[in-house]
Design a protein around this motif. Structure first.
Motif, mmCIF file in Angstrom:
data_model
loop_
_atom_site.group_PDB
_atom_site.id
_atom_site.type_symbol
_atom_site.label_atom_id
_atom_site.label_comp_id
_atom_site.label_asym_id
_atom_site.label_seq_id
_atom_site.Cartn_x
_atom_site.Cartn_y
_atom_site.Cartn_z
ATOM 1 N N GLU A 211 0.812 -1.216 0.000
ATOM 2 C CA GLU A 211 0.000 0.000 0.000
ATOM 3 C C GLU A 211 0.848 1.270 0.000
ATOM 4 N N VAL A 212 2.098 1.176 0.447
ATOM 5 C CA VAL A 212 2.973 2.361 0.469
ATOM 6 C C VAL A 212 4.099 2.223 -0.552
ATOM 7 N N ASN A 213 3.931 1.343 -1.507
ATOM 8 C CA ASN A 213 4.962 1.136 -2.523
ATOM 9 C C ASN A 213 5.131 2.401 -3.364
ATOM 10 N N GLY A 214 6.385 2.703 -3.696
ATOM 11 C CA GLY A 214 6.686 3.863 -4.534
ATOM 12 C C GLY A 214 6.695 5.180 -3.799
ATOM 13 N N ARG A 215 6.650 5.138 -2.466
ATOM 14 C CA ARG A 215 6.652 6.389 -1.687
ATOM 15 C C ARG A 215 8.061 6.916 -1.438
#
Length: 232
Positions: A211-215
């Motif tokens: 859900e927080v991938n690429g942050r």
């Protein structure tokens, strides 16, 4: 002078029987005399064999118990999130793949299996996510000062196509270059850099990290401290 007559066939057979009986009697007497010695040697051989068998069984049982205890402790550490990143850094590449597979199973993934090695087509672990989607994982247990290049993420994308997987995950003990992170984000590849892997190792579910991938991999201050800590 007349030739000496031989005995009749009946007498010859009688003598042969007597000689055979005498020989058999002599053998029986000899065995009777040697019987205590034979039994002694036989008993010694059987005793030695028994001791050897018991020793082997005890050694084997000890090995099984030790190996089982070690496996239990490893699984317990994984479940409790007590394995440190320093311990992960000391692993071999194969051990790191085993850890990643175990973390997947902990989080409810199914059909998890290691496929890393020569000719692995860019994949180290295959399986299904808890929601049923198929996944392919690339594992890189690199020293913290190293960086994952974009070409390595491209290899994972090729593996995703090769295995017809629904999701691709890149798990590593270091960080990604900007180009690698951008490429992964553009192709919906979950990048578990060192910080995220530490969270996963400590108990955060895999799908929560998605859900927080690429942050990103931290702000400039964090990246500066990273370089100071892990630079050669």
């Amino acid at each position: 002078m007349a030739a000496k007559r031989k005995g009749s066939p009946v007498r010859r057979r009688r003598k042969a029987v007597i000689k055979t009986a005498a020989g058999a009697l002599a053998v029986m007497i000899l065995l009777g005399l040697l019987r205590p010695v034979l039994w002694l040697y036989l008993g010694a051989v059987l005793a030695a064999g028994g001791v050897g068998w018991i020793t082997w069984r005890l050694w084997r049982t000890d090995r099984l118990l030790r190996n089982g205890d070690a496996d239990w402790r490893r699984q317990d550490e994984i479940a409790a999130g007590q394995r440190t990143l320093a311990a992960v850094d000391a692993m071999t590449g194969t051990q790191f793949e085993q850890l990643v597979a175990a973390l997947c199973r902990r989080d409810g993934c199914t059909e998890v299996r290691q496929v890393g090695g020569a000719g692995d087509n860019g994949a180290d672990v295959l399986g299904r996510l808890p929601d049923g989607r198929t996944m392919v994982i690339q594992c890189k247990r690199y020293a913290p000062h190293r960086t994952i290049a974009s070409r390595e993420v491209r290899d994972l994308l090729a593996a995703k196509v090769h295995f017809a997987a629904d999701a691709a995950i890149f798990a590593t003990t270091t960080r990604f270059s900007r180009q690698a992170e951008a490429f992964a984000s553009g192709h919906q590849i979950l990048t578990l850099h060192r910080d995220f892997f530490g969270l996963w190792n400590n108990g955060t579910p895999l799908l929560s990290l998605a859900e927080v991938n690429g942050r990103g991999q931290g702000r400039a201050t964090h990246q500066s401290r990273w370089k100071q800590t892990y630079s050669k």
